[in-house]
Design an enzyme around this catalytic site. Structure first.
Site, PDB file in Angstrom:
ATOM      1  N   LYS A   8       0.826  -6.168  -1.418  1.00 50.46           N
ATOM      2  CA  LYS A   8      -0.570  -6.078  -1.391  1.00 50.46           C
ATOM      3  C   LYS A   8      -0.696  -5.488  -3.102  1.00 50.46           C
ATOM      4  O   LYS A   8      -0.184  -3.505  -3.540  1.00 50.46           O
ATOM      5  CB  LYS A   8      -1.022  -5.997  -1.022  1.00 50.46           C
ATOM      6  CG  LYS A   8      -0.508  -3.667   0.391  1.00 50.46           C
ATOM      7  CD  LYS A   8      -1.318  -2.499  -0.713  1.00 50.46           C
ATOM      8  CE  LYS A   8      -1.042  -1.771  -0.578  1.00 50.46           C
ATOM      9  NZ  LYS A   8      -1.526  -0.142  -0.513  1.00 50.46           N
ATOM     10  N   ASP A 135      -1.340   0.710   6.563  1.00 51.07           N
ATOM     11  CA  ASP A 135      -1.416  -0.476   5.736  1.00 51.07           C
ATOM     12  C   ASP A 135      -0.726  -1.731   6.817  1.00 51.07           C
ATOM     13  O   ASP A 135      -1.085  -2.927   6.024  1.00 51.07           O
ATOM     14  CB  ASP A 135      -0.920  -0.329   4.001  1.00 51.07           C
ATOM     15  CG  ASP A 135      -1.293   0.344   3.644  1.00 51.07           C
ATOM     16  OD1 ASP A 135      -2.848   0.079   2.915  1.00 51.07           O
ATOM     17  OD2 ASP A 135      -0.341   0.231   2.802  1.00 51.07           O
TER      18      ASP A 135
END
Length: 281
Positions: A8, A135
């Protein structure tokens, strides 16, 4: 089962305050990209969770997020005397702010839910993932998301327009705890970058999205290597460039592959280089 664990980037990262439990409240727009680790997960008869990797220096015990995810899954589902073999092919750079460990944990949770047909809901998986890392819930959701709280509150937003991403991971880096400690020395502020990015994404204009990039860690840490890479990327044709997460990887947004590849030549010697695209998974 073979599964991809996608990296990401943070299109924005605002930090609005520190909580009583020591975590920080953030607002961020996160984006999945095509750079990925590959995990092969299957049951074994070894009497334990077994993890191996193509990276010799990578921990393969309970300190590894993929191992933690498997153990947590068994504890939560109360599945007894069943074990998995996890083979991890690492491609996402370490200590880069790209969610490598989080994406591995998310992939294990998702895969084991499929393998054992436990039918855990996405909110359940989010809650499990948040116990491993902030995350992990986003890595389970994937795509383009507005993330709040410590990162566990997820809402989909309009996708990032098609583009090419050049990523450079310099040798220097800052640990996430140290990065937050440096932020703690400054006054917290209301999130401003994230709302601007959500508005830019609605318009679907890559130039507007690029102009809206922001990262509080980039502003506070101001790492010399990061700033140099950003300068080279912008000079080399990037619409904009920004550090992701607490660093130290930097990504540049390019409209075409030719300019991205040309800029990669300019960055030779600055760090490890990767080409990727934003994806919706």
């Amino acid at each position: 089962m073979e599964i991809k664990a996608y990296a990401k980037i943070n299109l924005t990262l605002d930090i609005s305050g520190k909580r009583a439990d020591g975590y920080h409240n953030i607002e961020s727009v996160m984006q999945s990209i095509s750079l990925a680790d590959t995990l092969e997960i299957r049951e074994n008869n070894l009497g334990k969770i077994y993890l191996s990797s193509n990276v010799a220096s990578l921990p393969t015990d309970e300190s590894n997020t993929a191992f933690k995810a498997a153990k947590l899954f068994y504890e939560y589902t109360e599945i007894k005397n069943r074990y998995v073999d996890i083979r991890l092919d690492k491609q996402i750079p370490d200590k880069a702010g790209m969610g490598g460990g989080s994406s591995d944990a998310a992939a294990v949770l998702w895969a084991m839910n499929e393998i054992y047909k436990t039918n855990l809901t996405m909110p359940e998986l989010f809650r499990l993932g948040a116990k491993i890392g902030a995350d992990v819930p986003f890595c389970l959701a994937g795509g383009t998301c507005h993330c709040r709280g410590i990162g566990e509150k997820i809402a989909r937003v309009d996708p990032m327009p098609a583009c090419f991403l050049l990523i450079c991971k310099p040798p220097a880096g800052v640990s996430t705890p140290r990065a937050y400690a440096m932020v703690d020395k400054l006054l917290f502020s209301a999130p401003t970058g994230t709302p601007k990015m959500i508005t830019a994404l609605k318009g679907g204009n890559l130039q507007h999205v690029s102009a809206a990039l922001s990262n509080r860690f980039d502003e506070v840490l101001f790492l010399p290597q990061v700033q140099n890479i950003k300068k080279v990327m912008r000079t080399g044709g990037a619409l904009n460039a920004m550090m992701t997460g607490s660093g130290s990887a930097v990504y540049g947004i390019f409209e075409d592959l030719e300019h991205a590849r040309s800029c990669a030549q300019d960055l030779h010697g600055y760090g490890d280089l990767f080409l990727a695209k934003p994806i919706n998974v």
